[in-house]
Design a protein around this motif. Structure first.
Motif, PDB file in Angstrom:
ATOM      1  N   SER A 276      -0.814 -37.513 -38.345  1.00 34.12           N
ATOM      2  CA  SER A 276      -0.904 -37.459 -36.895  1.00 34.12           C
ATOM      3  C   SER A 276      -0.341 -36.148 -36.360  1.00 34.12           C
ATOM      4  N   ALA A 277      -0.625 -35.872 -35.087  1.00 33.81           N
ATOM      5  CA  ALA A 277      -0.109 -34.664 -34.450  1.00 33.81           C
ATOM      6  C   ALA A 277       1.412 -34.738 -34.339  1.00 33.81           C
ATOM      7  N   VAL A 278       1.940 -35.943 -34.093  1.00 31.41           N
ATOM      8  CA  VAL A 278       3.389 -36.110 -33.979  1.00 31.41           C
ATOM      9  C   VAL A 278       4.074 -35.766 -35.305  1.00 31.41           C
ATOM     10  N   SER A 279       3.504 -36.240 -36.427  1.00 32.31           N
ATOM     11  CA  SER A 279       4.092 -35.930 -37.741  1.00 32.31           C
ATOM     12  C   SER A 279       3.968 -34.441 -38.051  1.00 32.31           C
ATOM     13  N   LEU A 280       2.844 -33.833 -37.635  1.00 31.33           N
ATOM     14  CA  LEU A 280       2.697 -32.390 -37.825  1.00 31.33           C
ATOM     15  C   LEU A 280       3.760 -31.630 -37.043  1.00 31.33           C
ATOM     16  N   PHE A 281       4.031 -32.112 -35.817  1.00 31.80           N
ATOM     17  CA  PHE A 281       5.048 -31.447 -34.993  1.00 31.80           C
ATOM     18  C   PHE A 281       6.427 -31.554 -35.637  1.00 31.80           C
ATOM     19  N   ARG A 282       6.772 -32.727 -36.130  1.00 30.80           N
ATOM     20  CA  ARG A 282       8.077 -32.906 -36.759  1.00 30.80           C
ATOM     21  C   ARG A 282       8.232 -31.987 -37.976  1.00 30.80           C
ATOM     22  N   GLU A 283       7.177 -31.920 -38.772  1.00 30.61           N
ATOM     23  CA  GLU A 283       7.221 -31.050 -39.955  1.00 30.61           C
ATOM     24  C   GLU A 283       7.282 -29.577 -39.554  1.00 30.61           C
ATOM     25  N   ALA A 284       6.540 -29.214 -38.491  1.00 33.67           N
ATOM     26  CA  ALA A 284       6.564 -27.824 -38.020  1.00 33.67           C
ATOM     27  C   ALA A 284       7.950 -27.453 -37.509  1.00 33.67           C
ATOM     28  N   LEU A 285       8.595 -28.386 -36.783  1.00 34.47           N
ATOM     29  CA  LEU A 285       9.946 -28.125 -36.289  1.00 34.47           C
ATOM     30  C   LEU A 285      10.924 -27.977 -37.450  1.00 34.47           C
ATOM     31  N   ALA A 286      10.801 -28.844 -38.455  1.00 36.48           N
ATOM     32  CA  ALA A 286      11.680 -28.754 -39.626  1.00 36.48           C
ATOM     33  C   ALA A 286      11.455 -27.435 -40.372  1.00 36.48           C
ATOM     34  N   GLU A 287      10.185 -27.026 -40.504  1.00 33.96           N
ATOM     35  CA  GLU A 287       9.886 -25.757 -41.183  1.00 33.96           C
ATOM     36  C   GLU A 287      10.500 -24.580 -40.431  1.00 33.96           C
ATOM     37  N   GLU A 288      10.356 -24.586 -39.086  1.00 33.07           N
ATOM     38  CA  GLU A 288      10.856 -23.462 -38.304  1.00 33.07           C
ATOM     39  C   GLU A 288      12.385 -23.396 -38.341  1.00 33.07           C
ATOM     40  N   LYS A 289      13.018 -24.551 -38.234  1.00 29.12           N
ATOM     41  CA  LYS A 289      14.477 -24.582 -38.329  1.00 29.12           C
ATOM     42  C   LYS A 289      14.942 -24.103 -39.708  1.00 29.12           C
ATOM     43  N   GLY A 290      14.309 -24.643 -40.763  1.00 28.44           N
ATOM     44  CA  GLY A 290      14.702 -24.265 -42.123  1.00 28.44           C
ATOM     45  C   GLY A 290      14.536 -22.783 -42.383  1.00 28.44           C
ATOM     46  N   SER A 291      13.411 -22.216 -41.909  1.00 33.77           N
ATOM     47  CA  SER A 291      13.168 -20.787 -42.093  1.00 33.77           C
ATOM     48  C   SER A 291      14.215 -19.953 -41.365  1.00 33.77           C
ATOM     49  N   ALA A 331       3.469 -25.092 -24.113  1.00 36.20           N
ATOM     50  CA  ALA A 331       4.392 -26.204 -24.307  1.00 36.20           C
ATOM     51  C   ALA A 331       3.957 -27.415 -23.492  1.00 36.20           C
ATOM     52  N   ASP A 332       3.463 -27.182 -22.258  1.00 35.95           N
ATOM     53  CA  ASP A 332       2.992 -28.297 -21.419  1.00 35.95           C
ATOM     54  C   ASP A 332       1.788 -28.970 -22.056  1.00 35.95           C
ATOM     55  N   ARG A 333       0.819 -28.192 -22.516  1.00 35.28           N
ATOM     56  CA  ARG A 333      -0.398 -28.748 -23.130  1.00 35.28           C
ATOM     57  C   ARG A 333      -0.073 -29.569 -24.360  1.00 35.28           C
ATOM     58  N   LEU A 334       0.797 -29.006 -25.221  1.00 37.58           N
ATOM     59  CA  LEU A 334       1.085 -29.688 -26.470  1.00 37.58           C
ATOM     60  C   LEU A 334       1.933 -30.937 -26.236  1.00 37.58           C
ATOM     61  N   THR A 335       2.833 -30.893 -25.251  1.00 41.27           N
ATOM     62  CA  THR A 335       3.638 -32.077 -24.935  1.00 41.27           C
ATOM     63  C   THR A 335       2.736 -33.211 -24.436  1.00 41.27           C
ATOM     64  N   THR A 336       1.804 -32.863 -23.562  1.00 42.83           N
ATOM     65  CA  THR A 336       0.851 -33.860 -23.044  1.00 42.83           C
ATOM     66  C   THR A 336       0.006 -34.422 -24.171  1.00 42.83           C
ATOM     67  N   PHE A 337      -0.418 -33.551 -25.090  1.00 47.87           N
ATOM     68  CA  PHE A 337      -1.255 -33.969 -26.216  1.00 47.87           C
ATOM     69  C   PHE A 337      -0.520 -34.967 -27.109  1.00 47.87           C
ATOM     70  N   LEU A 338       0.747 -34.670 -27.388  1.00 46.55           N
ATOM     71  CA  LEU A 338       1.530 -35.556 -28.255  1.00 46.55           C
ATOM     72  C   LEU A 338       1.790 -36.902 -27.583  1.00 46.55           C
ATOM     73  N   VAL A 339       2.099 -36.883 -26.283  1.00 44.11           N
ATOM     74  CA  VAL A 339       2.334 -38.130 -25.553  1.00 44.11           C
ATOM     75  C   VAL A 339       1.063 -38.967 -25.502  1.00 44.11           C
ATOM     76  N   ALA A 340      -0.065 -38.290 -25.280  1.00 43.45           N
ATOM     77  CA  ALA A 340      -1.344 -39.002 -25.230  1.00 43.45           C
ATOM     78  C   ALA A 340      -1.643 -39.661 -26.571  1.00 43.45           C
TER      79      ALA A 340
END
Length: 349
Positions: A276-291, A331-340
């Motif tokens: 899902s997009a939500v799982s992709l976001f979580r993984e992307a956030l973890a990747e960015e933090k880790g990097s 950020a607005d578009r992606l937040t709306t997309f994830l909530v939807a």
């Protein structure tokens, strides 16, 4: 005595003069007549001549002695040359040859593994671990070379037969095809390879300890970096803020990894993916933090900057008005997309 016309006198004389005066007074023998100046000079010359003749005789005797010594040395050198020529025909074993081994070989090997070839700075933790593996490979190669060389000596000296691995037939030498000194030299080379192998293994052990130390230091730096950034940046940050952080870190480009996959999903592509997009976001956030954490820790371990200095720069960059201006709409578009997506998922029976 005064009536005889004599008078008393006190004079300083040596023993011979004293005896001569006494003899004269007693009438035994007359005193020597006075010597004139020419006679005195003649006597001095005669004395000097006698001294020079004595020196010449001593020099002649010394020269004769030196000549005899020279003759003895010449004969000794001739004898040594004959002995050397004879010794060359019967070479002594090579073990008599003293090998001066390289000093601090272990330290030199460890240093080559510890620092880079060009930068001359200590390698990163992962690179140190790679060097440990390479040292084991090098040690194995030395061990194999030593084994093959020892096997050759065994064959050449008749202790082992020459055989085919998969075919019938063998032969061995009744008489060694190596001189004793040659065999000894090769065996000494085997021993030297063993010592080098030992130094390589010990140097690898040194780097293993260093790697463990640097790993512990890196782990401590990582924990401190994560704690500091969570307290000063991520604590209390909502999802939109997290999206804004990832976008600001990647800039205008999509980059690679889960963030790029998430942006494709936002644009309506990559819908074939099961995650899902939500799982992709979580993984992307973890990747960015880790990097980001790894970059900060690498800088900390190099000693170039302090943690507070780097964290302050990251927080300032994120909270700068330009960040909202550049990436706010995304950020607005992606937040709306994830909530939807979450609402759609929750509405499914």
């Amino acid at each position: 005595m005064r009536q005889l016309g004599k008078r008393q006198a006190t004079v300083w004389v040596d023993a011979a003069q004293h005896e001569a005066i006494k003899a004269y007074l007693q009438g035994e023998e007359p005193l020597d007549a006075p010597i004139d100046q020419d006679q005195i000079r003649l006597q001095e010359w005669e004395a000097q001549l006698a001294e020079q003749e004595a020196r010449l005789r001593a020099r002649a005797e010394h020269a004769d002695s030196l000549w005899q010594t020279h003759e003895a040395l010449v004969n000794e050198i001739k004898d040594l040359k004959r002995q050397l020529a004879s010794a060359r025909q019967h070479v002594k074993p090579a073990r008599s040859f003293k090998i001066v081994e390289l000093a601090a070989r272990r330290d030199r090997i460890a240093e080559a593994m510890r620092v880079g070839s060009y930068s001359k700075t200590e390698r990163r933790v992962d690179d140190l671990e790679q060097q440990i593996g390479l040292s084991k490979k090098f040690s194995a190669e030395i061990k194999g070379t030593k084994s093959r060389l020892h096997g050759f000596v065994d064959v050449a000296t008749g202790k082992k037969a020459v055989t085919h691995k998969r075919e019938w037939g063998a032969y061995s030498f009744d008489k060694s095809i190596l001189a004793e000194s040659e065999a000894d030299l090769l065996l000494e080379a085997c021993a030297l390879l063993g010592r080098v192998e030992n130094d390589v293994e010990r140097a690898g052990s040194d780097i293993t300890k260093l790697h463990a130390q640097r790993t512990a230091e890196r782990k401590a730096f990582f924990a401190k970096t994560e704690s500091t950034l969570n307290a000063r940046l991520f604590h209390g940050l909502d999802r939109r803020g997290e999206i804004l952080f990832i976008a600001s870190m990647n800039g205008s480009g999509r980059g690679y990894g889960k963030w790029a996959d998430l942006l494709e999903r936002l644009d309506g592509r990559g819908t074939w993916r099961r995650d899902s997009a939500v799982s992709l976001f979580r993984e992307a956030l973890a990747e960015e933090k880790g990097s980001m954490f790894r970059r900060i820790v690498d800088t900390l371990m190099s000693g170039e900057k302090k943690l507070d200095e780097m964290v302050a720069g990251i927080v300032e960059k994120f909270r700068h008005p330009d960040t909202e201006d550049k990436y706010g709409a995304l950020a607005d578009r992606l937040t709306t997309f994830l909530v939807a997506e979450q609402i759609e998922k929750a509405s499914r029976p």
